[in-house]
Write a protein that holds these residues in place. Structure first.
Motif, short mmCIF file in Angstrom:
data_model
loop_
_atom_site.label_atom_id
_atom_site.label_comp_id
_atom_site.label_asym_id
_atom_site.label_seq_id
_atom_site.Cartn_x
_atom_site.Cartn_y
_atom_site.Cartn_z
N ARG A 205 0.82 -1.20 0.00
CA ARG A 205 0.00 0.00 0.00
C ARG A 205 0.86 1.26 0.00
NH1 ARG A 205 -2.43 3.56 3.66
NH2 ARG A 205 -4.59 4.12 3.18
N ARG A 206 0.64 2.11 -0.98
CA ARG A 206 1.33 3.39 -1.02
C ARG A 206 0.76 4.34 0.02
NH1 ARG A 206 4.17 5.75 -4.80
NH2 ARG A 206 2.88 7.62 -4.56
N LYS A 207 1.48 5.41 0.27
CA LYS A 207 1.02 6.41 1.24
C LYS A 207 -0.29 7.05 0.80
CE LYS A 207 2.93 10.17 4.06
NZ LYS A 207 4.13 11.03 4.30
N ASP A 208 -0.54 7.09 -0.52
CA ASP A 208 -1.78 7.69 -1.03
C ASP A 208 -2.95 6.71 -1.04
OD1 ASP A 208 -1.26 6.02 -3.16
OD2 ASP A 208 -0.80 7.61 -4.59
N GLY A 209 -2.73 5.48 -0.57
CA GLY A 209 -3.81 4.50 -0.46
C GLY A 209 -3.90 3.53 -1.62
N THR A 210 -3.18 3.77 -2.71
CA THR A 210 -3.18 2.83 -3.83
C THR A 210 -2.18 1.71 -3.56
OG1 THR A 210 -1.49 4.12 -5.01
CG2 THR A 210 -3.80 4.66 -5.44
N TYR A 211 -2.28 0.64 -4.36
CA TYR A 211 -1.41 -0.52 -4.16
C TYR A 211 -0.50 -0.73 -5.36
CZ TYR A 211 -3.89 -2.05 0.04
OH TYR A 211 -4.40 -2.14 1.30
N ARG A 212 0.72 -1.20 -5.06
CA ARG A 212 1.69 -1.58 -6.09
C ARG A 212 2.13 -3.02 -5.84
NH1 ARG A 212 1.41 1.85 -10.07
NH2 ARG A 212 3.52 1.25 -10.76
#
Length: 244
Positions: A205-212
């Motif tokens: 989970r990225r800090k902006d809430g999206t996932y990589r």
């Protein structure tokens, strides 16, 4: 105020006092210096509220503290102090809250950690030239102890923010569906042989809430001296989201 109600034979031997002299006394009676008492009192107050607390304390001012080592080779003394709030027996005075504590000598571990930080500087020189996330994860402490600057580009967190998460890092950044597999792999890491590479992919989970999606490869980096089990893993991760 803190009253030391009970101490075992190991404590008595450590502070060079008879067994009956470590019961129903103050910490000052045990020759504990003021700065260590201050750390203990802060931890005790927090423990009363939370039920458990663990802190690391510089024991260099304790004349009685003995850390294994040969003369000048002995590491600087550090201790890990863990406190638990317990249910008081029926005959305990109403104004008393009972805490149980344990003290662990972590001097050698702290010394090794300092040596590892020197190694991290070398890794940093390499890591800044690649598009990969480099990291060292401590399996015993369940926390990340090193990450290069590439983690900010991929996940949006700075290396300092990742380290500040402590044991909460894994449940914070790993996708809930991938978390059991990641935790199981960490458990398996403890038994890895030197040079053995472990690979896995998961969503972070990225800090902006999206996932990589990250493709991770890890090898044993440091072992527990007492058990021989892997304590820390060196890993490298690559963002493979576009490939997925």
């Amino acid at each position: 105020s803190l009253i030391h109600r009970y101490g075992n034979a190991a404590l008595a031997a450590h502070v060079c006092l008879p067994l009956d002299a470590v019961r129903d006394v103050t910490l000052a009676d045990l020759h504990v210096p003021d700065e260590v008492i201050a750390v203990f009192e802060r931890a005790a107050r927090e423990c009363v509220q939370t039920g458990f607390v663990s802190v690391e304390c510089d024991m260099g001012s304790c004349a009685f503290w003995r850390t294994p080592g040969d003369g000048g080779n002995a590491p600087h003394p550090w201790a890990k102090i863990s406190l638990w709030r317990i249910t008081a027996p029926a005959d305990t005075p109403d104004h008393e809250t009972l805490l149980v504590y344990a003290v662990e000598d972590i001097s050698v571990y702290r010394q090794n950690e300092a040596v590892l930080r020197d190694s991290y500087r070398f890794f940093e020189q390499i890591a800044t030239t690649t598009p990969h996330i480099w990291y060292v994860y401590d399996l015993a402490e369940q926390r990340n102890v090193y990450a290069n600057r590439e983690i900010a580009a991929v996940l949006g967190y700075s290396a300092d923010e990742i380290q500040a998460m402590g044991a909460a890092m894994i449940p914070t950044i790993i996708h809930p569906d991938d978390l059991p597999g990641v935790q199981a792999r960490f458990d398996a890491h403890r038994l890895c042989k030197d040079g053995e590479v472990s690979s896995h992919e998961f969503r972070a989970r990225r800090k902006d809430g999206t996932y990589r999606w990250l493709d991770c490869h890890e090898v044993p980096f440091a072992r527990d001296e007492s058990t021989g089990l892997v304590r820390q893993m060196l890993g490298v991760s690559l963002d493979v989201t576009e490939r997925r």
